[in-house]
Design a protein around this motif. Structure first.
Motif, PDB file in Angstrom:
ATOM      1  N   VAL A  15      29.933  71.698  25.807  1.00  0.00           N
ATOM      2  CA  VAL A  15      29.192  73.073  25.906  1.00  0.00           C
ATOM      3  C   VAL A  15      30.283  74.085  24.713  1.00  0.00           C
ATOM      4  N   SER A  18      33.742  76.076  24.486  1.00  0.00           N
ATOM      5  CA  SER A  18      34.016  75.842  25.868  1.00  0.00           C
ATOM      6  C   SER A  18      34.784  74.667  25.766  1.00  0.00           C
ATOM      7  N   LEU A  20      34.537  72.887  28.276  1.00  0.00           N
ATOM      8  CA  LEU A  20      33.752  72.192  29.292  1.00  0.00           C
ATOM      9  C   LEU A  20      32.943  71.008  28.737  1.00  0.00           C
ATOM     10  N   ILE A 131      32.998  73.219  39.019  1.00  0.00           N
ATOM     11  CA  ILE A 131      32.024  74.007  38.767  1.00  0.00           C
ATOM     12  C   ILE A 131      31.493  74.562  39.933  1.00  0.00           C
ATOM     13  N   TYR A 161      34.756  76.583  36.483  1.00  0.00           N
ATOM     14  CA  TYR A 161      34.026  77.472  35.827  1.00  0.00           C
ATOM     15  C   TYR A 161      32.664  77.641  36.678  1.00  0.00           C
ATOM     16  N   GLY A 163      28.578  78.866  37.383  1.00  0.00           N
ATOM     17  CA  GLY A 163      27.140  78.718  36.522  1.00  0.00           C
ATOM     18  C   GLY A 163      26.101  79.104  37.516  1.00  0.00           C
ATOM     19  N   PRO A 185      32.579  84.128  31.624  1.00  0.00           N
ATOM     20  CA  PRO A 185      31.290  83.312  31.045  1.00  0.00           C
ATOM     21  C   PRO A 185      30.460  82.693  32.351  1.00  0.00           C
ATOM     22  N   SER A 187      29.114  79.421  32.285  1.00  0.00           N
ATOM     23  CA  SER A 187      29.206  78.183  31.569  1.00  0.00           C
ATOM     24  C   SER A 187      28.178  77.402  31.501  1.00  0.00           C
ATOM     25  N   ASP A 218      25.584  80.577  24.401  1.00  0.00           N
ATOM     26  CA  ASP A 218      26.323  79.138  24.640  1.00  0.00           C
ATOM     27  C   ASP A 218      26.835  78.701  25.848  1.00  0.00           C
ATOM     28  N   PHE A 219      25.743  78.583  26.739  1.00  0.00           N
ATOM     29  CA  PHE A 219      25.923  77.800  27.756  1.00  0.00           C
ATOM     30  C   PHE A 219      25.239  76.610  27.782  1.00  0.00           C
TER      31      PHE A 219
END
Length: 345
Positions: A15, A18, A20, A131, A161, A163, A185, A187, A218-219
Protein backbone atom coordinates in the motif's frame (compact mmCIF):
# COMPACT_ATOMS: atom_id res chain seq x y z
CA UNK A 1 0.60 -39.02 -15.81
CA UNK A 2 0.94 -35.24 -15.70
CA UNK A 3 2.92 -33.23 -13.19
CA UNK A 4 1.30 -30.19 -11.63
CA UNK A 5 3.28 -27.00 -12.33
CA UNK A 6 5.33 -25.80 -9.40
CA UNK A 7 3.99 -22.58 -7.91
CA UNK A 8 6.33 -19.83 -6.88
CA UNK A 9 5.69 -17.88 -3.69
CA UNK A 10 3.12 -15.14 -4.12
CA UNK A 11 4.25 -11.70 -5.28
CA UNK A 12 3.88 -9.06 -2.58
CA UNK A 13 2.13 -5.73 -3.19
CA UNK A 14 2.49 -2.71 -0.92
CA UNK A 15 0.00 0.00 0.00
CA UNK A 16 1.55 3.38 -0.96
CA UNK A 17 3.21 5.28 1.89
CA UNK A 18 2.45 2.45 4.32
CA UNK A 19 4.09 -0.60 5.80
CA UNK A 20 0.97 -2.61 4.91
CA UNK A 21 1.76 -5.38 2.44
CA UNK A 22 -0.42 -8.05 0.86
CA UNK A 23 0.12 -11.17 -1.20
CA UNK A 24 -1.17 -10.51 -4.72
CA UNK A 25 -3.83 -13.16 -4.10
CA UNK A 26 -5.40 -13.61 -0.67
CA UNK A 27 -7.77 -16.17 0.82
CA UNK A 28 -11.31 -14.98 1.55
CA UNK A 29 -13.31 -16.99 4.07
CA UNK A 30 -16.80 -15.79 3.15
CA UNK A 31 -17.90 -19.23 1.95
CA UNK A 32 -16.87 -22.80 2.79
CA UNK A 33 -15.83 -22.15 6.39
CA UNK A 34 -19.18 -22.46 8.18
CA UNK A 35 -20.58 -25.17 10.40
CA UNK A 36 -21.53 -27.32 7.41
CA UNK A 37 -17.98 -27.33 5.99
CA UNK A 38 -15.72 -30.31 6.67
CA UNK A 39 -13.07 -29.09 9.10
CA UNK A 40 -10.36 -31.23 7.49
CA UNK A 41 -11.02 -29.63 4.08
CA UNK A 42 -11.08 -26.11 5.51
CA UNK A 43 -7.89 -26.75 7.48
CA UNK A 44 -6.16 -28.15 4.39
CA UNK A 45 -7.18 -25.09 2.38
CA UNK A 46 -5.81 -22.61 4.93
CA UNK A 47 -2.63 -24.63 5.40
CA UNK A 48 -2.10 -24.83 1.65
CA UNK A 49 -2.57 -21.07 1.33
CA UNK A 50 -0.01 -20.31 4.03
CA UNK A 51 2.47 -22.83 2.61
CA UNK A 52 2.23 -21.07 -0.77
CA UNK A 53 2.88 -17.61 0.61
CA UNK A 54 -0.74 -16.50 0.91
CA UNK A 55 -0.37 -14.94 4.35
CA UNK A 56 -3.57 -12.84 4.29
CA UNK A 57 -6.83 -14.35 5.58
CA UNK A 58 -9.93 -12.19 5.19
CA UNK A 59 -12.88 -12.64 7.56
CA UNK A 60 -15.96 -10.81 8.80
CA UNK A 61 -18.01 -11.17 11.96
CA UNK A 62 -20.95 -12.72 10.08
CA UNK A 63 -19.05 -15.20 7.90
CA UNK A 64 -20.31 -18.74 8.35
CA UNK A 65 -23.04 -19.85 8.46
CA UNK A 66 -23.93 -19.39 11.23
CA UNK A 67 -22.48 -15.92 11.84
CA UNK A 68 -19.18 -16.12 13.69
CA UNK A 69 -18.41 -19.68 12.56
CA UNK A 70 -15.55 -18.75 10.24
CA UNK A 71 -13.83 -16.67 12.92
CA UNK A 72 -14.30 -19.44 15.48
CA UNK A 73 -12.80 -21.95 13.06
CA UNK A 74 -9.73 -19.79 12.43
CA UNK A 75 -9.49 -19.16 16.17
CA UNK A 76 -9.27 -22.90 16.78
CA UNK A 77 -6.34 -23.11 14.35
CA UNK A 78 -4.65 -20.07 15.91
CA UNK A 79 -4.84 -21.73 19.31
CA UNK A 80 -3.49 -24.97 17.85
CA UNK A 81 -1.51 -25.74 14.71
CA UNK A 82 -1.07 -22.10 13.66
CA UNK A 83 -0.25 -20.75 17.11
CA UNK A 84 3.42 -20.18 16.29
CA UNK A 85 2.60 -18.49 12.97
CA UNK A 86 0.22 -15.70 14.05
CA UNK A 87 2.79 -12.95 13.55
CA UNK A 88 3.48 -14.15 10.00
CA UNK A 89 -0.16 -13.68 9.06
CA UNK A 90 -2.23 -10.67 8.01
CA UNK A 91 -5.61 -11.21 9.63
CA UNK A 92 -8.61 -9.02 8.74
CA UNK A 93 -12.19 -8.86 9.96
CA UNK A 94 -15.18 -6.55 9.50
CA UNK A 95 -18.47 -5.44 11.00
CA UNK A 96 -21.45 -3.80 9.37
CA UNK A 97 -23.98 -6.39 8.24
CA UNK A 98 -26.45 -8.25 10.48
CA UNK A 99 -24.73 -10.20 13.25
CA UNK A 100 -27.27 -10.46 16.08
CA UNK A 101 -30.88 -9.33 16.74
CA UNK A 102 -31.89 -5.84 17.77
CA UNK A 103 -30.97 -2.27 16.79
CA UNK A 104 -27.29 -2.77 17.67
CA UNK A 105 -26.90 -5.96 15.67
CA UNK A 106 -25.75 -4.30 12.45
CA UNK A 107 -24.82 -0.94 10.94
CA UNK A 108 -22.13 1.60 11.69
CA UNK A 109 -22.77 2.71 15.25
CA UNK A 110 -19.90 2.99 17.69
CA UNK A 111 -21.58 0.48 20.00
CA UNK A 112 -22.03 -2.13 17.29
CA UNK A 113 -18.60 -1.80 15.67
CA UNK A 114 -16.59 -1.90 18.90
CA UNK A 115 -18.74 -4.60 20.51
CA UNK A 116 -18.42 -6.68 17.36
CA UNK A 117 -14.66 -6.21 17.26
CA UNK A 118 -14.36 -7.42 20.87
CA UNK A 119 -16.46 -10.48 19.99
CA UNK A 120 -14.34 -11.16 16.90
CA UNK A 121 -11.14 -10.98 18.95
CA UNK A 122 -12.62 -13.44 21.43
CA UNK A 123 -13.61 -15.91 18.70
CA UNK A 124 -10.21 -15.57 17.05
CA UNK A 125 -8.38 -15.89 20.34
CA UNK A 126 -6.13 -12.93 19.61
CA UNK A 127 -5.65 -9.49 21.16
CA UNK A 128 -5.48 -7.60 17.87
CA UNK A 129 -6.48 -7.98 14.22
CA UNK A 130 -4.27 -6.56 11.54
CA UNK A 131 -7.12 -4.88 9.63
CA UNK A 132 -10.58 -3.91 10.87
CA UNK A 133 -13.12 -2.69 8.31
CA UNK A 134 -16.41 -0.89 8.36
CA UNK A 135 -18.12 -3.52 6.22
CA UNK A 136 -20.66 -1.13 4.72
CA UNK A 137 -21.79 2.47 4.75
CA UNK A 138 -24.70 2.95 7.15
CA UNK A 139 -26.98 5.90 6.24
CA UNK A 140 -28.68 5.72 9.66
CA UNK A 141 -25.47 6.54 11.56
CA UNK A 142 -23.38 9.72 11.18
CA UNK A 143 -20.23 8.82 9.30
CA UNK A 144 -18.23 10.73 11.93
CA UNK A 145 -19.35 8.11 14.47
CA UNK A 146 -18.44 5.17 12.23
CA UNK A 147 -14.97 6.49 11.41
CA UNK A 148 -14.54 7.54 15.04
CA UNK A 149 -15.11 3.93 16.09
CA UNK A 150 -12.34 2.84 13.70
CA UNK A 151 -10.08 5.48 15.26
CA UNK A 152 -10.87 4.05 18.70
CA UNK A 153 -9.99 0.53 17.52
CA UNK A 154 -6.57 1.85 16.50
CA UNK A 155 -6.09 3.85 19.70
CA UNK A 156 -6.99 0.85 21.87
CA UNK A 157 -4.51 -1.34 20.00
CA UNK A 158 -7.21 -3.74 18.83
CA UNK A 159 -6.40 -3.16 15.13
CA UNK A 160 -3.17 -2.30 13.39
CA UNK A 161 -4.90 -0.79 10.34
CA UNK A 162 -8.46 0.19 9.49
CA UNK A 163 -10.43 0.45 6.28
CA UNK A 164 -13.82 0.63 4.62
CA UNK A 165 -15.67 -1.76 2.35
CA UNK A 166 -18.16 -1.16 -0.49
CA UNK A 167 -18.28 2.61 0.06
CA UNK A 168 -19.21 4.70 -2.99
CA UNK A 169 -16.78 7.37 -4.23
CA UNK A 170 -18.80 10.07 -2.46
CA UNK A 171 -18.85 8.21 0.85
CA UNK A 172 -15.18 7.33 0.44
CA UNK A 173 -14.31 11.03 0.04
CA UNK A 174 -16.33 11.87 3.13
CA UNK A 175 -14.75 9.04 5.14
CA UNK A 176 -11.25 10.12 4.13
CA UNK A 177 -11.91 13.71 5.21
CA UNK A 178 -13.26 12.58 8.59
CA UNK A 179 -10.32 10.20 9.08
CA UNK A 180 -7.92 13.10 8.45
CA UNK A 181 -9.69 15.05 11.19
CA UNK A 182 -9.14 12.11 13.54
CA UNK A 183 -5.51 11.92 12.44
CA UNK A 184 -5.76 8.34 11.17
CA UNK A 185 -5.25 6.77 7.76
CA UNK A 186 -7.91 4.69 6.06
CA UNK A 187 -5.44 2.19 4.67
CA UNK A 188 -7.68 -0.05 2.57
CA UNK A 189 -10.88 0.00 0.55
CA UNK A 190 -12.30 -3.47 0.00
CA UNK A 191 -14.53 -3.55 -3.06
CA UNK A 192 -16.33 -6.08 -5.21
CA UNK A 193 -14.63 -6.02 -8.62
CA UNK A 194 -14.66 -8.34 -11.59
CA UNK A 195 -14.83 -8.47 -15.36
CA UNK A 196 -18.62 -8.17 -15.09
CA UNK A 197 -18.83 -5.86 -12.06
CA UNK A 198 -16.67 -2.79 -12.71
CA UNK A 199 -18.34 -0.20 -10.51
CA UNK A 200 -15.12 0.89 -8.80
CA UNK A 201 -13.86 2.21 -12.15
CA UNK A 202 -16.89 4.42 -12.68
CA UNK A 203 -16.54 8.16 -11.92
CA UNK A 204 -19.22 9.92 -9.92
CA UNK A 205 -20.56 13.45 -10.50
CA UNK A 206 -17.31 14.92 -9.19
CA UNK A 207 -15.23 12.78 -11.54
CA UNK A 208 -13.92 10.44 -8.86
CA UNK A 209 -13.98 6.66 -8.83
CA UNK A 210 -12.83 4.39 -6.03
CA UNK A 211 -9.74 3.58 -8.09
CA UNK A 212 -8.90 7.22 -8.85
CA UNK A 213 -9.35 8.13 -5.18
CA UNK A 214 -6.91 5.38 -4.25
CA UNK A 215 -4.35 7.15 -6.45
CA UNK A 216 -4.99 10.51 -4.86
CA UNK A 217 -5.17 9.35 -1.24
CA UNK A 218 -2.75 6.42 -1.13
CA UNK A 219 -5.04 3.68 0.11
CA UNK A 220 -4.90 0.11 -1.13
CA UNK A 221 -7.74 -1.58 -2.97
CA UNK A 222 -8.54 -5.17 -2.07
CA UNK A 223 -10.86 -6.72 -4.65
CA UNK A 224 -13.37 -9.37 -3.64
CA UNK A 225 -15.77 -11.56 -5.63
CA UNK A 226 -13.36 -11.60 -8.63
CA UNK A 227 -15.16 -14.61 -10.10
CA UNK A 228 -18.60 -13.02 -9.78
CA UNK A 229 -20.04 -15.71 -7.53
CA UNK A 230 -18.65 -18.39 -9.83
CA UNK A 231 -20.06 -16.91 -13.03
CA UNK A 232 -16.50 -16.31 -14.30
CA UNK A 233 -15.54 -19.97 -14.20
CA UNK A 234 -16.26 -22.84 -16.55
CA UNK A 235 -18.90 -24.10 -14.10
CA UNK A 236 -21.94 -22.60 -15.84
CA UNK A 237 -20.88 -22.64 -19.48
CA UNK A 238 -23.17 -25.55 -20.32
CA UNK A 239 -25.43 -26.30 -17.32
CA UNK A 240 -25.98 -25.60 -13.61
CA UNK A 241 -24.31 -28.27 -11.43
CA UNK A 242 -26.44 -29.49 -8.52
CA UNK A 243 -23.72 -28.68 -5.97
CA UNK A 244 -22.93 -25.21 -7.35
CA UNK A 245 -23.53 -21.87 -5.64
CA UNK A 246 -26.23 -21.11 -8.22
CA UNK A 247 -28.13 -24.20 -7.09
CA UNK A 248 -27.53 -23.91 -3.36
CA UNK A 249 -26.88 -20.30 -2.35
CA UNK A 250 -29.23 -17.35 -1.98
CA UNK A 251 -26.32 -15.03 -2.89
CA UNK A 252 -26.39 -16.32 -6.48
CA UNK A 253 -29.56 -15.18 -8.18
CA UNK A 254 -31.09 -16.98 -11.19
CA UNK A 255 -30.94 -13.84 -13.35
CA UNK A 256 -27.15 -13.95 -13.23
CA UNK A 257 -27.36 -16.88 -15.67
CA UNK A 258 -29.22 -14.92 -18.31
CA UNK A 259 -28.46 -15.74 -21.94
CA UNK A 260 -26.73 -12.38 -22.35
CA UNK A 261 -24.47 -12.96 -19.36
CA UNK A 262 -23.65 -16.49 -20.50
CA UNK A 263 -22.80 -15.18 -23.98
CA UNK A 264 -20.35 -12.72 -22.41
CA UNK A 265 -18.82 -15.45 -20.29
CA UNK A 266 -18.40 -17.83 -23.22
CA UNK A 267 -16.66 -15.13 -25.28
CA UNK A 268 -14.35 -14.33 -22.35
CA UNK A 269 -13.65 -18.04 -21.93
CA UNK A 270 -12.58 -18.22 -25.59
CA UNK A 271 -10.06 -15.41 -25.02
CA UNK A 272 -8.74 -17.14 -21.90
CA UNK A 273 -8.23 -20.39 -23.82
CA UNK A 274 -6.23 -18.54 -26.46
CA UNK A 275 -3.98 -17.26 -23.67
CA UNK A 276 -3.54 -20.75 -22.23
CA UNK A 277 -5.52 -19.81 -19.12
CA UNK A 278 -8.71 -20.93 -17.49
CA UNK A 279 -11.45 -18.30 -17.41
CA UNK A 280 -11.01 -17.99 -13.63
CA UNK A 281 -7.27 -17.42 -13.97
CA UNK A 282 -7.80 -14.74 -16.60
CA UNK A 283 -10.44 -13.05 -14.42
CA UNK A 284 -7.96 -12.75 -11.55
CA UNK A 285 -5.05 -11.76 -13.80
CA UNK A 286 -7.21 -9.04 -15.35
CA UNK A 287 -7.81 -7.45 -11.93
CA UNK A 288 -4.12 -7.71 -11.05
CA UNK A 289 -3.23 -5.79 -14.23
CA UNK A 290 -4.00 -2.62 -12.24
CA UNK A 291 -1.21 -1.69 -9.79
CA UNK A 292 -3.74 0.14 -7.62
CA UNK A 293 -5.11 -3.24 -6.60
CA UNK A 294 -3.20 -4.42 -3.54
CA UNK A 295 -4.70 -7.92 -3.49
CA UNK A 296 -7.46 -10.07 -4.93
CA UNK A 297 -9.52 -12.13 -2.50
CA UNK A 298 -10.43 -15.54 -3.83
CA UNK A 299 -12.43 -18.33 -2.28
CA UNK A 300 -12.18 -22.04 -3.00
CA UNK A 301 -13.53 -25.31 -1.71
CA UNK A 302 -10.39 -27.37 -2.19
CA UNK A 303 -6.61 -26.84 -2.23
CA UNK A 304 -6.58 -27.89 -5.89
CA UNK A 305 -9.03 -25.13 -6.84
CA UNK A 306 -6.98 -22.63 -4.87
CA UNK A 307 -3.71 -23.70 -6.48
CA UNK A 308 -5.25 -23.25 -9.92
CA UNK A 309 -6.25 -19.68 -9.10
CA UNK A 310 -2.77 -18.84 -7.77
CA UNK A 311 -1.33 -19.50 -11.23
CA UNK A 312 -3.03 -16.23 -12.29
CA UNK A 313 0.03 -14.40 -10.94
CA UNK A 314 2.12 -16.22 -13.55
CA UNK A 315 -0.23 -15.42 -16.45
CA UNK A 316 1.18 -13.75 -19.56
CA UNK A 317 0.94 -9.97 -19.61
CA UNK A 318 -2.42 -8.88 -20.99
CA UNK A 319 -1.42 -6.77 -23.98
CA UNK A 320 -3.38 -3.68 -25.07
CA UNK A 321 -4.90 -5.66 -27.95
CA UNK A 322 -6.05 -8.42 -25.60
CA UNK A 323 -7.49 -5.87 -23.15
CA UNK A 324 -9.48 -4.26 -25.96
CA UNK A 325 -10.94 -7.65 -26.87
CA UNK A 326 -11.74 -8.38 -23.23
CA UNK A 327 -13.45 -4.99 -22.86
CA UNK A 328 -15.90 -5.90 -25.63
CA UNK A 329 -17.39 -8.55 -23.31
CA UNK A 330 -16.38 -7.38 -19.84
CA UNK A 331 -19.47 -5.29 -19.22
CA UNK A 332 -21.76 -4.97 -16.24
CA UNK A 333 -23.89 -8.03 -15.58
CA UNK A 334 -25.99 -6.64 -12.73
CA UNK A 335 -24.35 -8.75 -10.03
CA UNK A 336 -23.24 -6.18 -7.45
CA UNK A 337 -24.92 -7.74 -4.41
CA UNK A 338 -23.68 -4.90 -2.24
CA UNK A 339 -25.04 -1.97 -4.24
CA UNK A 340 -28.37 -1.34 -2.54
CA UNK A 341 -26.95 -1.81 0.97
CA UNK A 342 -23.80 0.24 0.57
CA UNK A 343 -22.08 1.23 -2.67
CA UNK A 344 -25.16 2.93 -4.20
CA UNK A 345 -25.96 4.94 -1.06
Amino acid sequence: MTTEPVLSQQPIRSVPHSGLRFPAISLGLWQNFGASAASEDATALITTALDLGVFHLDLANNYGPPPGAAESFVGTLLRGSLRAHRDEMLLATKAGYRMWPGPYGEGGSRKYLLSSLDASLSRLGTDVVDIFYSHRYDPTTPLEETIGALATALAQGKAHYVGISSYSPQRTREALAIARDYGIPLSVHQSSYSLVNRWIEEPDAQGDSVLSLSNDHDFGVVAFSPLAQGLLTDKYLNHVPSDSRAALSSSFRPEYLSEENLRRVRELDSIAQELGLSLAQMAVAWILRDPRVSSVLVGARTPAQFRELLHATEAPVLTPDVLIRIDQWATDAGINLWAQRSSSL
